[in-house]
Design an enzyme around this catalytic site. Structure first.
Site, PDB file in Angstrom:
ATOM      1  N   GLY A  28     -18.539  57.725 -23.915  1.00  0.00           N
ATOM      2  CA  GLY A  28     -17.223  57.725 -23.256  1.00  0.00           C
ATOM      3  C   GLY A  28     -16.201  57.105 -24.183  1.00  0.00           C
ATOM      4  O   GLY A  28     -15.254  56.468 -23.744  1.00  0.00           O
ATOM      5  N   LYS A  49     -10.451  52.785 -24.633  1.00  0.00           N
ATOM      6  CA  LYS A  49      -9.179  52.592 -25.340  1.00  0.00           C
ATOM      7  C   LYS A  49      -8.433  51.349 -24.874  1.00  0.00           C
ATOM      8  O   LYS A  49      -7.863  50.615 -25.661  1.00  0.00           O
ATOM      9  CB  LYS A  49      -8.297  53.836 -25.166  1.00  0.00           C
ATOM     10  CG  LYS A  49      -8.834  55.016 -25.979  1.00  0.00           C
ATOM     11  CD  LYS A  49      -7.827  56.119 -26.104  1.00  0.00           C
ATOM     12  CE  LYS A  49      -7.984  57.077 -24.967  1.00  0.00           C
ATOM     13  NZ  LYS A  49      -7.315  58.341 -25.093  1.00  0.00           N
ATOM     14  N   ASP A  75     -19.435  42.957 -14.494  1.00  0.00           N
ATOM     15  CA  ASP A  75     -18.487  42.739 -13.414  1.00  0.00           C
ATOM     16  C   ASP A  75     -17.359  41.970 -14.098  1.00  0.00           C
ATOM     17  O   ASP A  75     -17.480  40.770 -14.318  1.00  0.00           O
ATOM     18  CB  ASP A  75     -19.124  41.913 -12.285  1.00  0.00           C
ATOM     19  CG  ASP A  75     -18.200  41.835 -11.080  1.00  0.00           C
ATOM     20  OD1 ASP A  75     -16.974  41.892 -11.299  1.00  0.00           O
ATOM     21  OD2 ASP A  75     -18.691  41.728  -9.958  1.00  0.00           O
ATOM     22  N   HIS A  76     -16.282  42.670 -14.462  1.00  0.00           N
ATOM     23  CA  HIS A  76     -15.294  42.024 -15.351  1.00  0.00           C
ATOM     24  C   HIS A  76     -14.668  40.794 -14.696  1.00  0.00           C
ATOM     25  O   HIS A  76     -14.110  39.961 -15.372  1.00  0.00           O
ATOM     26  CB  HIS A  76     -14.232  43.016 -15.816  1.00  0.00           C
ATOM     27  CG  HIS A  76     -13.364  43.544 -14.723  1.00  0.00           C
ATOM     28  ND1 HIS A  76     -13.698  44.650 -14.001  1.00  0.00           N
ATOM     29  CD2 HIS A  76     -12.217  43.089 -14.213  1.00  0.00           C
ATOM     30  CE1 HIS A  76     -12.769  44.849 -13.101  1.00  0.00           C
ATOM     31  NE2 HIS A  76     -11.847  43.916 -13.200  1.00  0.00           N
ATOM     32  N   HIS A  84     -17.204  42.170  -6.859  1.00  0.00           N
ATOM     33  CA  HIS A  84     -16.421  40.993  -7.254  1.00  0.00           C
ATOM     34  C   HIS A  84     -16.451  39.893  -6.192  1.00  0.00           C
ATOM     35  O   HIS A  84     -16.709  38.731  -6.491  1.00  0.00           O
ATOM     36  CB  HIS A  84     -14.965  41.349  -7.520  1.00  0.00           C
ATOM     37  CG  HIS A  84     -14.781  42.534  -8.408  1.00  0.00           C
ATOM     38  ND1 HIS A  84     -15.558  42.745  -9.518  1.00  0.00           N
ATOM     39  CD2 HIS A  84     -13.922  43.568  -8.347  1.00  0.00           C
ATOM     40  CE1 HIS A  84     -15.158  43.858 -10.112  1.00  0.00           C
ATOM     41  NE2 HIS A  84     -14.185  44.375  -9.415  1.00  0.00           N
TER      42      HIS A  84
HETATM   43  P1  NAD Z   1     -12.576  58.279 -18.331  1.00  0.00           P
HETATM   44  O1  NAD Z   1     -12.627  59.474 -17.437  1.00  0.00           O
HETATM   45  O2  NAD Z   1     -11.270  57.895 -18.923  1.00  0.00           O
HETATM   46  O3  NAD Z   1     -13.595  58.481 -19.523  1.00  0.00           O
HETATM   47  C1  NAD Z   1     -14.840  59.101 -19.388  1.00  0.00           C
HETATM   48  C2  NAD Z   1     -15.433  59.393 -20.740  1.00  0.00           C
HETATM   49  O4  NAD Z   1     -16.671  60.083 -20.576  1.00  0.00           O
HETATM   50  C3  NAD Z   1     -14.564  60.273 -21.638  1.00  0.00           C
HETATM   51  O5  NAD Z   1     -14.678  59.774 -22.959  1.00  0.00           O
HETATM   52  C4  NAD Z   1     -15.247  61.647 -21.531  1.00  0.00           C
HETATM   53  O6  NAD Z   1     -15.050  62.456 -22.668  1.00  0.00           O
HETATM   54  C5  NAD Z   1     -16.691  61.243 -21.411  1.00  0.00           C
HETATM   55  N1  NAD Z   1     -17.538  62.272 -20.787  1.00  0.00           N
HETATM   56  C6  NAD Z   1     -17.420  62.819 -19.561  1.00  0.00           C
HETATM   57  N2  NAD Z   1     -18.405  63.733 -19.367  1.00  0.00           N
HETATM   58  C7  NAD Z   1     -19.170  63.771 -20.483  1.00  0.00           C
HETATM   59  C8  NAD Z   1     -20.329  64.479 -20.889  1.00  0.00           C
HETATM   60  N3  NAD Z   1     -20.941  65.381 -20.114  1.00  0.00           N
HETATM   61  N4  NAD Z   1     -20.844  64.232 -22.120  1.00  0.00           N
HETATM   62  C9  NAD Z   1     -20.252  63.327 -22.931  1.00  0.00           C
HETATM   63  N5  NAD Z   1     -19.160  62.623 -22.612  1.00  0.00           N
HETATM   64  C10 NAD Z   1     -18.611  62.840 -21.400  1.00  0.00           C
HETATM   65  O7  NAD Z   1     -13.215  57.074 -17.504  1.00  0.00           O
HETATM   66  P2  NAD Z   1     -12.965  55.497 -17.689  1.00  0.00           P
HETATM   67  O8  NAD Z   1     -11.780  55.111 -16.864  1.00  0.00           O
HETATM   68  O9  NAD Z   1     -12.965  55.155 -19.131  1.00  0.00           O
HETATM   69  O10 NAD Z   1     -14.226  54.860 -16.947  1.00  0.00           O
HETATM   70  C11 NAD Z   1     -15.546  54.869 -17.482  1.00  0.00           C
HETATM   71  C12 NAD Z   1     -16.464  54.065 -16.569  1.00  0.00           C
HETATM   72  O11 NAD Z   1     -15.982  52.745 -16.474  1.00  0.00           O
HETATM   73  C13 NAD Z   1     -16.530  54.575 -15.141  1.00  0.00           C
HETATM   74  O12 NAD Z   1     -17.814  54.321 -14.660  1.00  0.00           O
HETATM   75  C14 NAD Z   1     -15.525  53.704 -14.403  1.00  0.00           C
HETATM   76  O13 NAD Z   1     -15.820  53.582 -13.028  1.00  0.00           O
HETATM   77  C15 NAD Z   1     -15.750  52.389 -15.121  1.00  0.00           C
HETATM   78  N6  NAD Z   1     -14.626  51.464 -15.070  1.00  0.00           N
HETATM   79  C16 NAD Z   1     -13.438  51.788 -15.651  1.00  0.00           C
HETATM   80  C17 NAD Z   1     -12.403  50.875 -15.636  1.00  0.00           C
HETATM   81  C18 NAD Z   1     -11.091  51.180 -16.308  1.00  0.00           C
HETATM   82  O14 NAD Z   1     -10.284  50.247 -16.394  1.00  0.00           O
HETATM   83  N7  NAD Z   1     -10.855  52.375 -16.772  1.00  0.00           N
HETATM   84  C19 NAD Z   1     -12.565  49.636 -15.005  1.00  0.00           C
HETATM   85  C20 NAD Z   1     -13.806  49.339 -14.419  1.00  0.00           C
HETATM   86  C21 NAD Z   1     -14.828  50.256 -14.473  1.00  0.00           C
END
Ligand code: NAD
Length: 494
Positions: free
Chosen positions: A13, A20, A178-179, A241
């Site tokens: 991801g 990012k 768990d941030h 949390h």
């Molecule tokens: P996002 O949708 O922005 O990113 C998902 C990533 O997975 C992308 O890089 C995408 O290209 C990749 N991906 C999707 N399907 C794929 C596949 N079949 N093969 C390879 N790569 C694949 O999601 P995010 O916001 O970065 O969140 C990621 C995880 O973190 C999730 O479980 C989300 O619940 C958790 N999370 C995110 C945040 C946040 O601040 N964004 C906070 C807490 C938890």
């Protein structure tokens, strides 16, 4: 002292929002502080076809506000490699293995591997299975897996997910993020309790009337409506949390402040949390959903009007509840919790309300209660503590007035304190899992939350029931009023 850590990070991801916004800047902060130097490398993988150069440009973009010079940022980014990858494709794991071995040699990484799954949990099982089958898990060196929430959507799905992951990684190799636990002040709960005899000696049902935990968000679901529809506040905030904070407040003093010892006490505290009978839920938990409102001439959307949200949605954006802990220390002390979106202000705080005096000598009839002593722990945006005391009002007569002893971390101290993800990644590099959740904690939390969810699913709530910009629905205030209490709320401590 050489504090440099050695590891290969593989981020699944790697093109996503989390990577990012949080991961790359956090890795950079560790680099700047010397925890990462020469002996680290990062492989970013996702479906998109990116080149290494393009990937490095993206990484540099994410750290542009942190880097002192382009040279420094370029040097850091040179440790990053990109590999297009579809997680269901076995072939890709062989390519990943080849690249990992190459980087291992190039940077002398001692076969230390951290796999960070920054993508949907639907893929966790598939990825971990392939990591083992395609021999990406090394025999010497450490192998650690960092995973994000949500961990399942109920106990059953969490148990299935756990079994899948555990087929490849041992519990002590799994770091469930768990941030909230990475936040400085949450970790400071242990310092308040175990470094101050005046508090720890009173930390029980003889002296404490109730404890309140508020995690308030002022924003709505924004573009995450699709995800939120499947989750709601109970699963999104309470299961993880909030129950983690409850367990830190309620646990017995550990033998040492080490991960296994703390964890053991947290698990015991969670096991003492009363699991309600379905018919009891309505007495202990209430829910809400924000409606539209106009604040300062600006219209704020109701939840049902948000993007990717069902116009008749029954998803709760607010939860308040009374958690009871059935053990000797806490019997009879309610832990009130609440969390919600589009509330008046953003802020996280814990209030510990101590019991009152047996008599109020400062009132004529001696029975009018005095204001309670309250210890407040501010977690965000303000970090610090305050203690509410009664003092004599200057002048004649015997009137008292409230006094607030405060300690607030300065903006500078707060800005210099490590970001939650930075702290958690460093903990993982150190093999310290104190601030991550163990499966036993996850399991116990789901069991508690599942009963509430199931009871709620049988009834149709009258939503929306609180306007955006308020502190939640009336039923949340009533929950405390019927016990003779009221919510404390003062997020900045002013
Ligand atoms: P996002 O949708 O922005 O990113 C998902 C990533 O997975 C992308 O890089 C995408 O290209 C990749 N991906 C999707 N399907 C794929 C596949 N079949 N093969 C390879 N790569 C694949 O999601 P995010 O916001 O970065 O969140 C990621 C995880 O973190 C999730 O479980 C989300 O619940 C958790 N999370 C995110 C945040 C946040 O601040 N964004 C906070 C807490 C938890």
């Amino acid at each position: 002292m050489n504090q440099e850590k050695t590891a290969l990070f593989t981020i699944f991801g790697g093109t996503g929002d989390l990577a990012k916004r949080k991961l790359y800047p956090s890795l950079y902060r560790l680099y700047k502080k010397g925890f990462l130097k020469e002996h680290f490398a990062v492989i970013g993988t996702a479906r998109r076809e990116w080149t290494n150069d393009y990937y490095r440009e993206i990484v540099m973009e994410t750290i542009k506000d942190l880097a002192d010079s382009t040279e420094e940022a370029t040097k850091f980014a040179s440790h990053f490699y990109y590999q297009a990858h579809n997680v269901t494709d076995t072939e890709h794991y062989s390519e990943l293995k080849e690249l990992s071995t190459k980087l291992d040699e190039k940077y002398q990484l001692e076969n230390n591997r951290i796999y960070y799954l920054a993508m949907s949990p639907n893929f966790f099982g598939t990825i971990t299975e392939h990591l083992k089958a395609e021999e990406l898990i090394t025999n010497d060196g450490f192998n650690r897996l960092i995973i994000e929430k949500p961990f399942g959507h109920d106990y059953e799905s969490a148990a299935i997910l756990n079994d899948q992951i555990r087929a490849s990684f041992h519990e002590n190799q799994i770091y469930r993020i768990d941030h909230y636990l990475g936040k400085e002040m949450i970790q400071n709960i242990s310092a308040v309790r175990f470094a101050n005899a005046i508090f720890e000696s009173m930390w029980n049902n003889r002296y404490i009337d109730n404890i309140q935990i508020t995690l308030s968000e002022s924003i709505g679901v924004e573009e995450r409506g699709g995800y939120y529809e499947t989750s709601g506040a109970l699963r999104d905030m309470v299961q993880n949390h909030i129950l983690q904070v409850v367990s830190l407040l309620a646990m017995e003093p550990p033998i040492e402040l080490k991960d296994e010892e703390i964890r053991e006490e947290k698990i015991k505290a969670l096991r003492s949390v009363r699991i309600f009978k379905p018919e009891e839920v309505r007495h202990y938990f209430v829910r809400g959903q924000y409606g539209a409102s106009t604040v300062h001439d600006e219209k704020s959307l109701g939840y049902r009007e948000e993007q990717n949200v069902d116009p008749a949605s029954q998803t709760e954006t607010f939860v308040a509840g009374k958690v009871m802990i059935d053990n000797f220390r806490w019997a009879g002390v309610p832990f009130y919790i609440r969390t919600g979106k589009k509330l008046r202000e953003k802020g996280t705080q814990i209030n510990i309300q101590f019991k009152g005096m047996p008599l109020n000598l400062f009132s004529e009839d001696h029975t009018t209660p005095q204001e309670p002593n309250v210890l407040t722990i501010y977690i965000q945006p303000t970090e610090g503590f305050s203690l509410q005391l009664n003092s004599k009002k200057i002048g004649q007569g015997l009137e008292t007035e409230l006094l607030n002893l405060k300690h607030k971390n300065s903006a500078e101290t707060s800005a210099n304190s490590p970001e939650a993800y930075e702290k958690l990644i460093l903990d993982c590099l150190n093999g310290d899992s104190t601030n991550f959740t163990h499966w036993d904690e996850v399991a116990q939390s789901w069991k508690f939350v599942d009963v509430i969810r199931q009871a709620w699913n049988k009834e149709t709530p009258e939503f929306p029931n609180y306007p955006s910009g308020s502190m939640g629905p009336v039923c949340s205030d009533q929950l405390l009023e019927k016990d003779g209490f009221k919510w404390f709320w003062n997020p900045t401590g002013e």
